[in-house]
Design a protein around this motif. Structure first.
Motif, mmCIF file in Angstrom:
data_model
loop_
_atom_site.group_PDB
_atom_site.id
_atom_site.type_symbol
_atom_site.label_atom_id
_atom_site.label_comp_id
_atom_site.label_asym_id
_atom_site.label_seq_id
_atom_site.Cartn_x
_atom_site.Cartn_y
_atom_site.Cartn_z
ATOM 1 N N GLY A 57 4.312 9.153 -56.536
ATOM 2 C CA GLY A 57 4.314 10.313 -57.425
ATOM 3 C C GLY A 57 5.476 11.251 -57.153
ATOM 4 O O GLY A 57 6.066 11.822 -58.077
ATOM 5 N N GLY A 58 5.833 11.379 -55.873
ATOM 6 C CA GLY A 58 6.949 12.240 -55.532
ATOM 7 C C GLY A 58 8.272 11.708 -56.073
ATOM 8 O O GLY A 58 9.116 12.476 -56.548
ATOM 9 N N VAL A 59 8.466 10.394 -56.008
ATOM 10 C CA VAL A 59 9.707 9.796 -56.517
ATOM 11 C C VAL A 59 9.778 9.920 -58.032
ATOM 12 O O VAL A 59 10.818 10.289 -58.593
ATOM 13 C CB VAL A 59 9.812 8.318 -56.091
ATOM 14 N N LEU A 60 8.658 9.628 -58.712
ATOM 15 C CA LEU A 60 8.664 9.607 -60.177
ATOM 16 C C LEU A 60 8.432 10.976 -60.798
ATOM 17 O O LEU A 60 8.674 11.159 -61.996
ATOM 18 C CB LEU A 60 7.610 8.613 -60.683
ATOM 19 N N GLY A 61 7.915 11.916 -60.014
ATOM 20 C CA GLY A 61 7.762 13.269 -60.523
ATOM 21 C C GLY A 61 6.488 13.539 -61.287
ATOM 22 O O GLY A 61 6.517 14.176 -62.334
ATOM 23 N N PHE A 62 5.342 13.060 -60.787
ATOM 24 C CA PHE A 62 4.061 13.411 -61.394
ATOM 25 C C PHE A 62 3.026 13.580 -60.285
ATOM 26 O O PHE A 62 3.256 13.194 -59.132
ATOM 27 C CB PHE A 62 3.618 12.370 -62.425
ATOM 28 N N GLU A 63 1.889 14.167 -60.633
ATOM 29 C CA GLU A 63 0.841 14.448 -59.659
ATOM 30 C C GLU A 63 0.008 13.177 -59.424
ATOM 31 O O GLU A 63 -0.760 12.768 -60.296
ATOM 32 C CB GLU A 63 -0.047 15.581 -60.154
ATOM 33 N N PRO A 64 0.138 12.528 -58.269
ATOM 34 C CA PRO A 64 -0.564 11.266 -58.035
ATOM 35 C C PRO A 64 -2.083 11.402 -57.988
ATOM 36 O O PRO A 64 -2.796 10.417 -58.197
ATOM 37 C CB PRO A 64 -0.004 10.798 -56.686
ATOM 38 N N ALA A 65 -2.587 12.599 -57.717
ATOM 39 C CA ALA A 65 -4.037 12.782 -57.665
ATOM 40 C C ALA A 65 -4.691 12.547 -59.016
ATOM 41 O O ALA A 65 -5.911 12.349 -59.102
ATOM 42 C CB ALA A 65 -4.361 14.188 -57.158
ATOM 43 N N THR A 66 -3.889 12.556 -60.104
ATOM 44 C CA THR A 66 -4.443 12.316 -61.432
ATOM 45 C C THR A 66 -4.608 10.830 -61.729
ATOM 46 O O THR A 66 -5.180 10.466 -62.756
ATOM 47 C CB THR A 66 -3.540 12.931 -62.519
ATOM 48 N N VAL A 67 -4.091 9.965 -60.866
ATOM 49 C CA VAL A 67 -4.202 8.515 -61.046
ATOM 50 C C VAL A 67 -5.450 8.015 -60.336
ATOM 51 O O VAL A 67 -5.695 8.338 -59.172
ATOM 52 C CB VAL A 67 -2.959 7.791 -60.497
ATOM 53 N N THR A 68 -6.258 7.223 -61.051
ATOM 54 C CA THR A 68 -7.472 6.636 -60.480
ATOM 55 C C THR A 68 -7.233 5.155 -60.207
ATOM 56 O O THR A 68 -6.769 4.423 -61.093
ATOM 57 C CB THR A 68 -8.655 6.777 -61.440
ATOM 58 N N VAL A 69 -7.533 4.720 -58.989
ATOM 59 C CA VAL A 69 -7.418 3.311 -58.618
ATOM 60 C C VAL A 69 -8.815 2.724 -58.497
ATOM 61 O O VAL A 69 -9.619 3.182 -57.683
ATOM 62 C CB VAL A 69 -6.648 3.132 -57.295
ATOM 63 N N LEU A 70 -9.106 1.732 -59.323
ATOM 64 C CA LEU A 70 -10.367 1.004 -59.247
ATOM 65 C C LEU A 70 -10.101 -0.349 -58.600
ATOM 66 O O LEU A 70 -9.346 -1.159 -59.129
ATOM 67 C CB LEU A 70 -10.965 0.799 -60.643
#
Length: 452
Positions: A57-70
């Motif tokens: 998320g830091g490299v791409l520039g978005f908040e990784p906490a919004t991504v859900t991994v199932l």
């Protein structure tokens, strides 16, 4: 539009143990987490560590906490995609009302088509084709030769064979062309199902897991090869004259609504000899994007590949498509495979578009490097910072860690971006030198120093 990204990578032949979460193809699911963006859902064969998501998320520039991994720590099969538990999890995440979600699977399988229907994501052009195992038609070596012959694109001299006797006859017929033939398993990946048979020295060859010398008894040799490569899932084998090549490359397309193929990216395939003289195959180093081809060859290859991609779109396939080819050492061009799935370079292409922009290949190059030693993420990030090798948005060059196995079982994979191929190789060399300074204790790898 948020995405449900389905990491159903690999094939039954390539994966073997479908329950294994340590198989290299399974672990490659980490590299495909780079498709994620704000609010996406990843259905993954393995969990993705929080520190890796934070880095991504830091490299791409978005908040990784919004991504859900199932993840259920197993291969993503159709049975898993359609189980009640996973279905309930998805419905809770996306809501029961139809939303503008997009499905992004590696393979469009019947299970993916059924999942789209159950979730109310659609209607989508091409679902009926996927529901009837249509993608299988495009992922088998035997079918590729049939479709490519119909499209009129150049192929190596060869045959589809369905018995051991037909195999022996084909070897005898095609061997004189170059002195070597390649025998391909119908459904394999990464060259793991390919054998070469040669009248010369049985040395390792690109695209083959093993070379065998042809003796006087070709029927006996053919029987051995048939036993090794054919199985109950096989629709036959492919026998082709084997050409040494000046360029090994692929062209990748996306076939969407209406069946019109859109060109995405190209890449050259990098291999090297194994340091172990007993090895029977080459080491796959990675991919160079865009493919480093002479202009006339690139134009000819794109024209032919577009014809095949258009045919595939007309028969109903929708999704990603990559087409493999080689330039032979006698200035010829032949195509040797098609895969209806994500290509190995798609992640690199996606990252470059997000970090640099559309048309990045006009001014920048990228290389994936798969043969890096297993290294902990914290260690490699420390190395990148210490050496000034981490990708920088201001300079538009540097290293991105594509996949880093926390179990330290499989090799690390990196992406190197630069403005020239020479500069990319220089950065890669610096990274390899720095990784050689990593020391190991009984518990964890440690970075020995800055290397200054």
């Amino acid at each position: 539009m948020p995405k449900i990204i389905i990491l159903n990578v690999g094939t039954a032949h390539a994966l073997g143990d479908r329950e294994s979460s340590t198989h290299p193809i399974t672990r490659s699911g980490w590299r495909h987490a780079w498709f994620a963006d704000q609010g996406d859902i990843l259905i993954s064969p393995v969990s993705v560590d929080d520190d890796f998501l934070q880095y991504l998320g830091g490299v791409l520039g978005f908040e990784p906490a919004t991504v859900t991994v199932l993840s259920r720590e197993r291969i993503i099969t159709d049975d898993l995609l359609l189980c009640d538990e996973l279905h309930a999890d998805l419905l809770q995440l996306i809501g029961r009302d139809p939303l503008p979600w997009q499905l992004l699977p590696c393979f469009w399988t019947p299970g993916v088509a059924e999942l789209a229907s159950r979730l109310g994501i659609g209607p989508r052009d091409g679902l009926n084709f996927a529901a009837q195992h249509g993608s299988d038609l495009l992922n088998r070596k035997t079918h590729f030769r049939q479709l490519a012959a119909g499209a009129g694109i150049p192929l190596p001299e060869g045959s589809v064979v369905r018995t051991s006797k037909e195999l022996a006859d084909a070897v005898e017929r095609h061997l004189p062309r170059t002195g070597t033939v390649i025998v391909k398993q119908d459904d394999g990946a990464g060259g793991l199902g390919n054998l070469t048979l040669t009248t010369g020295e049985a040395a390792p060859l690109p695209g083959s897991r093993e070379s065998r010398q042809v003796g006087e008894d070709i029927p006996a040799l053919a029987a051995e090869v048939w036993e090794a490569l054919a199985d109950e899932l096989s629709h036959g084998l492919v026998v082709e004259s084997y050409h040494t090549s000046t360029h090994q490359f692929y062209l990748e397309y996306s076939i969407e609504e209406g069946g019109i193929p859109a060109f995405l990216d190209s890449g050259g395939i990098r291999v090297r000899r194994d340091d172990n003289p007993a090895s029977t195959e080459f080491i796959w180093v990675g991919l160079d994007l865009p493919a480093p081809l002479p202009p006339a060859l690139a134009a000819r290859a794109m024209q032919d590949a577009q014809r095949l991609a258009s045919l595939i779109g007309q028969i109903g396939y929708r999704g990603h498509l990559n087409i493999d080819a080689i330039a032979t050492d006698d200035a010829g061009l032949v195509f040797n495979e098609v895969n209806a799935r994500w290509g190995g370079g798609l992640v690199a292409h996606s990252i470059c578009e997000r970090l640099i922009g559309m048309g990045y290949a006009d001014h920048y190059v990228a290389s994936t490097v798969r043969d890096m030693p297993p290294t902990a993420l914290s260690t490699v990030l420390e190395i990148l910072d210490a050496q000034g090798l981490a990708f920088s948005r201001s300079s538009r060059e540097g290293v991105v860690v594509l996949a880093c196995d926390p179990l330290l079982i499989n090799n690390m994979e990196c992406l190197v971006v630069a403005d020239t191929r020479e500069r990319a190789r220089q950065i890669e060399g610096q990274l390899r030198t720095a990784l050689a300074t990593v020391t190991w204790d009984s518990d964890a790898p440690e970075f020995a120093g800055s290397g200054a």
